[in-house]
Design an enzyme around this catalytic site. Structure first.
Site, short mmCIF file in Angstrom:
data_model
loop_
_atom_site.label_atom_id
_atom_site.label_comp_id
_atom_site.label_asym_id
_atom_site.label_seq_id
_atom_site.Cartn_x
_atom_site.Cartn_y
_atom_site.Cartn_z
N ASP A 57 0.85 -1.20 0.00
CA ASP A 57 0.00 0.00 0.00
C ASP A 57 0.88 1.24 0.00
O ASP A 57 2.03 1.20 0.46
CB ASP A 57 -0.83 0.09 1.29
CG ASP A 57 -1.68 -1.14 1.51
OD1 ASP A 57 -1.98 -1.83 0.53
OD2 ASP A 57 -2.03 -1.38 2.69
N1 URA Z 1 -0.83 -5.77 4.33
C1 URA Z 1 -1.35 -4.52 4.26
O1 URA Z 1 -2.34 -4.22 4.90
N2 URA Z 1 -0.74 -3.63 3.45
C2 URA Z 1 0.36 -3.91 2.73
O2 URA Z 1 0.87 -3.04 2.02
C3 URA Z 1 0.88 -5.20 2.83
C4 URA Z 1 0.27 -6.12 3.63
#
Ligand code: URA
Length: 254
Positions: free
Chosen positions: A102
């Site tokens: 993310d």
């Molecule tokens: N889990 C999440 O919530 N975000 C990420 O970027 C990776 C794993």
């Protein structure tokens, strides 16, 4: 492959543009000899405007993704490509991230033009462990490890439970967690399912690879040994997952 075709594959432009670069005598050997389009060459020996060619075909890059950068063209920039050589987004095959982090997540991100390896690691069936460090908004209660280890936890709107995750507290509001799959916003939603809001999230390891002390925003090429260890880990986890699934199906009489 002619030199200009090779430069096209490595993202130096269209066929015409690459041919022009060669014609302009901007492509040389490391020793400075001008290379013509039909000359023999090796990746390591070629220079364009005096610079070595980045990342030969089949490379895997380990990037320390900073917070705020996105992995997908569909999201709002800046993109991770802003941190990499400018030829990367124009390469064929494309240099793509293996799965995604993310925008709000930092840490270890792998990028490759090896489609088969990407599929092996990014497919939902890949059970290669991924380790994350997190801080949460409220103090840990003490029941988190047990609840995440059940393998029965359901995420909102999903029909299959999360695979068991290993949760290790590291402070009053901090912990490390190892997961064996990768669903959308996996860690944040998993923690929300047990009543925690994740404040910060950083990926520390994927299979045998660790982020180590790579500076934020920096990247490095994996060496051949690291790529093979990664591939072997992915294949081994896939084989174990298959065996487990077969066992479960037999038990259910499927
Ligand atoms: N889990 C999440 O919530 N975000 C990420 O970027 C990776 C794993």
């Amino acid at each position: 492959m002619t030199l200009s075709r090779y430069l096209v594959a490595l993202g130096y432009g269209t066929r015409k543009e690459a041919e022009r670069i060669v014609r302009q005598r901007r492509v040389t050997s490391a020793a400075g000899a001008v290379l013509r389009d039909t000359d023999a060459y090796t990746h390591a020996d070629v220079r364009v405007d005096g610079d070595p060619l980045p990342a030969p075909p089949g490379s895997v890059i380990l990037l320390h993704k900073p917070i705020g950068y996105v992995c997908s063209l569909q999201d709002r920039p800046p993109m991770i490509y802003a941190l990499l050589p400018e030829t990367f987004p124009k390469r064929t095959p494309v240099m793509a991230s293996i799965g995604r982090l993310d925008a709000d997540t930092s840490g270890l991100l792998l990028i490759t033009d090896d489609g088969a390896l990407n599929h092996l690691l990014a497919s939902p069936k890949s059970h290669v462990p991924k380790c994350y460090a997190m801080t949460v908004a409220e103090p840990l209660r003490g029941d988190e490890a047990e609840r995440l280890a059940t393998g029965t936890l359901m995420l909102k709107g999903e029909t299959t439970p999360l695979r068991a995750a290993q949760f290790t507290p590291t402070g009053e509001r901090s912990a490390e967690v190892v997961i064996h799959e990768g669903r959308y916003h996996h860690v944040r939603r998993m923690m929300a399912a047990i009543g925690h809001h994740v404040d910060t999230l950083q990926r520390m390891a994927v299979g045998p690879l660790r982020l180590g002390d790579l500076a934020v925003g920096a990247w490095r090429l994996l060496d051949a040994g690291e790529i093979e260890t990664l591939r072997a880990a992915a294949l081994a986890h896939k084989a174990t997952a298959k065996t487990l699934a077969k066992g479960a199906a037999t038990q259910q009489g499927v």
